[in-house]
Scaffold this motif. Structure first.
Motif, PDB file in Angstrom:
ATOM      1  N   SER A  67     -26.491 -11.510   7.246  1.00 31.61           N
ATOM      2  CA  SER A  67     -25.451 -10.487   7.208  1.00 31.61           C
ATOM      3  C   SER A  67     -24.537 -10.585   5.993  1.00 31.61           C
ATOM      4  CB  SER A  67     -24.630 -10.527   8.484  1.00 31.61           C
ATOM      5  OG  SER A  67     -23.972 -11.764   8.551  1.00 31.61           O
ATOM      6  N   SER A  68     -24.251 -11.765   5.506  1.00 32.86           N
ATOM      7  CA  SER A  68     -23.340 -11.781   4.356  1.00 32.86           C
ATOM      8  C   SER A  68     -23.978 -12.315   3.087  1.00 32.86           C
ATOM      9  CB  SER A  68     -22.087 -12.592   4.687  1.00 32.86           C
ATOM     10  OG  SER A  68     -22.236 -13.904   4.267  1.00 32.86           O
ATOM     11  N   ALA A 116     -20.316  -3.266   1.891  1.00 34.27           N
ATOM     12  CA  ALA A 116     -21.378  -2.259   1.933  1.00 34.27           C
ATOM     13  C   ALA A 116     -22.166  -2.222   0.625  1.00 34.27           C
ATOM     14  CB  ALA A 116     -20.751  -0.897   2.194  1.00 34.27           C
ATOM     15  N   ASP A 195     -15.864  -9.133   5.754  1.00 35.88           N
ATOM     16  CA  ASP A 195     -17.171  -8.641   5.336  1.00 35.88           C
ATOM     17  C   ASP A 195     -17.670  -7.542   6.286  1.00 35.88           C
ATOM     18  OD1 ASP A 195     -19.543  -8.711   3.692  1.00 35.88           O
ATOM     19  OD2 ASP A 195     -20.535  -9.682   5.393  1.00 35.88           O
ATOM     20  N   LYS A 199     -18.193  -3.504   5.551  1.00 33.02           N
ATOM     21  CA  LYS A 199     -19.502  -2.857   5.772  1.00 33.02           C
ATOM     22  C   LYS A 199     -19.324  -1.602   6.625  1.00 33.02           C
ATOM     23  CE  LYS A 199     -23.047  -6.381   5.308  1.00 33.02           C
ATOM     24  NZ  LYS A 199     -22.369  -7.623   4.951  1.00 33.02           N
TER      25      LYS A 199
END
Ligand SMILES: NC(=O)CC[C@H](N)C(=O)O
Length: 481
Positions: A67-68, A116, A195, A199
């Protein structure tokens, strides 16, 4: 199937255990958790101790792990990225880079993307903020429309995000630039990591950038355009991004208030926060105030309410007739993005109409610039914008120095002010104008942000001054409106 770094550390018996096993400090383990990856050189030892196959340490196989970040070791990769970013870029993508910040002067900073994805639409004036707190308030301040923010403070992300600290419903900033990886949240008010929050809101960011070099460049060479692009494989058409940056017209001449203003009028009746979680009850006496929304921050509306105003917020293009039809006892002009001279096309006739009716007027930031224009002054683009939460301002009437929160790239030209307008406040950083008042009309304004959020609240007295001005006019027997 890969395992999360947290679960591997847990299997081995905690941070200290894995640190001694691999010969690193616990700070390095904290960074692994944050990067959601363990450096490959430790994989054999770690896999053995955790009793898992080595592939399970490979980040990227599970959604949570990717995810990051797509990196195996942020620290190693960052070194290579940092050394590459001095200026001209060969075209080769540095190891681990998934994002780039491309300046109109041709400078390219490669780094790691977060937030994003973006392929070039995050374009705007690159600016820097020296604030040490309040990244969420800054990102949601509508005055940042058309800008990419460089945070000079390193630990961005450290307090996470929450629903209460938004200064507007949307993020107006086009992107953010930070030095370190986003810091993991460690705050009881945090509901979500920065984060994830970015997004969800479609805002890209880049880390691993030498923000000091970038800030010096903006400080010494003046404002310029940048594009922030972030793609998973880091494959970016740098030349096309450079062209886009050069082609962007810049903030001068741009009316952005109409982009961020509210669509229709609404009432506001919430006061400022009071520890631990409630808002301060409003005073019994409330004065009817119309706030013109050029991009208003919520904490301004809270401060007005707490000072004793019953606030009706109206869109930026509301005319003097429409404002006066609401029978206001006072009119407030809000902060907002873009070039005041462009917004003046419709704002100045409206403000003039309100001034001519003798209604007390108070303005903040863009509202200050627009009041100055309505009173016959001029504005100009600053060589160095003021953005941060520790800007000293002198009140010329009292000699008192206030530490203020600021965010502006334009300023009022004092030399252009007519005789009946006096200078009330001045910046102790560069002596530029920070406040004016009319000698003949009940109207005053400041360039800085007395509502704080983020920043100190030294200047709350200005809201009380506005209310006192309204009361004085009412006491003199004038009917509202
Ligand atoms: N915060 C603001 O209201 C900013 C005003 C204006 N857009 C400037 O940059 O100077």
């Amino acid at each position: 199937m890969s395992l999360s770094v947290d679960s591997i550390i847990e299997r081995i018996g905690g941070a200290e255990k894995i640190a001694s096993l691999t010969g690193v400090g616990t700070e390095a383990v904290r960074k692994w958790r944050q990067a959601r990856a363990i450096p490959p050189k430790h994989w054999p030892v770690v896999a053995k101790a955790a009793g898992v196959p080595i592939e399970a340490l490979q980040p990227g196989a599970s959604g949570a792990e990717t995810s990051s970040s797509e990196f195996s070791s942020h620290d190693q990769k960052r070194d290579s990225i940092m050394s590459e970013q001095s200026g001209a870029v060969s075209g080769a993508i540095p190891d681990g880079a998934t994002a780039a910040l491309v300046l109109a002067d041709g400078t390219v900073f490669r780094g790691m993307g977060f937030g994003a994805p973006a392929t070039g639409e995050a374009i705007g004036e690159i600016c820097f903020s020296t604030g040490m707190t309040g990244y969420q308030e800054t990102l949601t301040d509508p005055s940042f429309a058309g800008q990419i923010i460089t945070f000079t403070f390193p630990h961005i992300g450290n307090v996470g995000t929450n629903a209460e600290d938004d200064e507007a419903a949307r993020v107006s900033a086009r992107g953010l630039v930070v030095k370190q990886d986003l810091t993991e949240p460690a705050n009881w008010r945090s509901a979500e990591s920065l984060d994830a929050w970015l997004k969800e809101r479609g805002v890209p960011g880049i880390c691993g950038v030498d923000t000091r070099a970038l800030t010096l460049r903006i400080r010494d060479k003046g404002p310029q355009t940048a594009v922030l692009a972030h793609v998973v494989d880091g494959k970016l058409d740098i030349e096309a991004l450079k062209k886009a940056a050069v082609a962007w017209p810049g903030l001068e001449g741009m009316d952005l208030a109409k982009v961020v203003t509210c669509e229709k009028p609404y009432g506001w009746s919430q006061g400022v926060w009071e520890w631990p979680s409630a808002t301060k009850p409003l005073p019994a006496k409330l004065r009817k105030v119309v706030a013109v929304d050029y991009g208003a921050k919520r904490n301004i509306l809270r401060c007005l309410a707490t000072a004793g105003c019953d606030v009706t917020v109206v869109p930026a293009t509301t005319t003097a007739e429409e404002i006066l039809a609401l029978k206001p006892e006072g009119v407030f002009l809000s902060n907002g993005p873009g070039d005041p001279a462009a917004t003046a096309a419709y704002a100045v006739p409206a403000i003039r109409g309100v001034l001519d009716a003798g209604v007390p007027v108070f303005g903040i930031c863009l509202g200050h610039q627009l009041l100055a224009l309505a009173l016959g002054g001029k504005t100009y683009k600053l060589e160095r914008g003021h953005r941060g939460a520790n800007q000293p301002v002198k009140d010329l009437a009292t000699g008192r120095v206030e530490i203020t929160s600021q965010n502006h790239g334009f300023a009022v030209d004092e030399r252009s002010l007519p005789n009946e307008v006096r200078v009330t406040h001045v910046s102790l950083f560069d002596r530029s104008n920070e406040g004016i008042a009319s000698n003949t009309l009940p109207a005053f304004s400041v360039q800085y942000h007395p509502e704080a959020s983020p920043g100190p609240s030294d200047s709350f007295y200005l809201f009380e001054r506005f209310v006192a001005m309204i009361d004085a006019r009412q006491a003199s027997g004038v009917k509202a409106g």
